[in-house]
Design an enzyme around this catalytic site. Structure first.
Site: not given
Length: 430
Positions: A219, A223, A247-248, A291
């Protein structure tokens, strides 16, 4: 990042006014993920993986806490308590499958998030701290995932702990003492299981703390975006709420469909069948494999088969495995290109896709037996992996001729540059 045009939080309800004066938590949320947080208007779906990573972390913490209530951190009962969760605890099977597949989902999302950073240059100034904290999160995730893999105390859990902790014995002088200290003995046993259980429970909360720092650091500069061009005017941004929340939200729905498909219809697709066999120190599995999300680094570890001078192959493999991640810390300074986004770097873009293929090859070799031709292919792929970061990226950033950048984010979205250029050309002809 606070812009002059960003909306400010102005509560009208008397209780919210009082709350804002005494504990401005609603203001913090509003400025962090609400209408007060302005975001570049051109973010594509690759920027949704940060939110999905946070969702995965919450799933892991919630399911992990409930599972810990029924798990027995003792070698005498660990395997049986895992079966008890699966068979006797109400919805225990769902919680365990959600937790196990949640780890895989977490790594899928994080890998996509990291490679998005590689492609779009999200590690470049002024966002170096965001990137460095992200690498720390990844290292903590790897440690947490390894310790969680040990907890069922099946065959692969036991021998995975034996192999991975045994790597520390390769450290000169203090290796054997460090190995014994980590395990609390000379082999994985009750002391090791207790340590792994306690750390596996603790580390997700440490990750959560670093994630908060990661978001805080984000922040400050704001972004990044696919063009790599910084925000210049009000039309370059839109409020995070409602645009990117919606959108998310759509991406979360799609993610939950895929995630639920694995949890309910193929929960063991990404696991190893040997882990449904109780741990037996007297019987070594035919093929010890971690894994799937560790496979690329496991391939690098196994690529060293010969001693070099007075360095044993085991030590070289361990150093290379850790260096494969630690080199990411230096990426902001290895890549000297003034252009961030790979979309405007034609030469870098080609090498980026070669790196993606290289990592996939490493992953395939890491999950394959330690025999030819997999070892040779892994050795070649490991060489290229380090060449990419230490040689190719610095050279390409110095000799590359990037494509022209748009003047602003708005121009990249709406094509103002082209329109103005066309109008100027028409006026010149007239």
């Amino acid at each position: 990042m606070s812009f002059p045009w960003a909306k400010t939080y102005t509560p009208t309800n008397p209780f919210m006014v009082w709350m804002d004066e005494k504990l401005p938590l609603p203001r913090l949320v509003y400025n962090a993920v609400g209408g007060g947080y302005e975001v570049p208007r051109n973010l594509n779906y690759m920027w949704n993986f940060g939110f999905l990573a946070g969702l995965c972390l919450m799933i892991q913490i919630v399911t992990g806490i409930v599972l810990a209530m029924h798990y027995g951190g003792n070698t005498a009962v660990a395997f049986d308590s895992t079966e008890h969760i699966m068979r006797d605890v109400n919805y225990g099977w769902m919680l365990r499958y959600a937790h196990a597949n949640g780890a895989s989902a977490f790594f899928v999302v994080i890998y996509l998030h990291i490679f998005r950073g590689f492609y779009y240059g999200s590690y470049k100034a002024p966002r170096e701290m965001i990137w460095l904290l992200g690498v720390v999160i990844f290292l903590l995730m790897m440690a947490t995932a390894f310790m969680g893999y040990v907890l069922p105390w099946g065959q692969m859990s036991y021998w995975g702990a034996q192999v991975i902790t045994g790597l520390f014995s390769a450290i000169p002088l203090v290796g054997d003492a460090l190995h014994t200290w980590l395990l609390g003995g000379f082999a994985p046993d009750n002391a090791a299981l207790n340590r792994f259980f306690s750390l596996h429970f603790l580390l997700p909360f440490v990750i959560l703390g670093v994630v908060i720092l990661h978001v805080w650091a984000l922040h400050i500069p704001g972004s990044s975006n696919p063009t790599g061009v910084e925000v210049k005017k009000e039309s370059d941004t839109v409020p995070f709420y409602p645009y990117y929340v919606a959108k998310d939200g759509w991406t979360v729905g799609l993610f939950m469909v895929i995630y639920s498909t694995f949890v309910f219809f193929m929960p063991n697709a990404l696991g190893h069948p040997d882990n449904y066999i109780p741990a037996n120190p007297m019987q070594t599995p035919a093929h010890i494999v971690p894994e799937w999300y560790f496979w690329p680094f496991y391939a690098i570890l196994r690529s060293f088969t010969q001693d070099f001078l007075f360095f044993p192959a085991k030590l070289l493999g361990v150093l290379a495995m850790f260096a494969a991640i630690l080199v990411w810390f230096f990426l902001p300074w290895l890549d000297k290109s003034p252009v961030r986004s790979g979309g405007y770097r034609p030469l870098y873009r080609k090498f980026f896709w070669v790196l993606v293929i290289d990592v996939i090859i490493l992953g395939y070799c890491g999950g394959s037996p330690a025999e030819q031709p997999y070892v040779l292919v892994a050795q070649l792929a490991s060489i290229y992996y380090f060449l990419h970061f230490l040689v190719i990226v610095p050279i390409v950033s110095s000799i590359e001729r990037p494509d022209p950048l748009p003047f602003s984010i708005t121009d990249a979205v709406l094509g103002h540059d082209n329109a103005e250029t066309g109008a100027a050309a028409a006026a010149t002809k007239a």
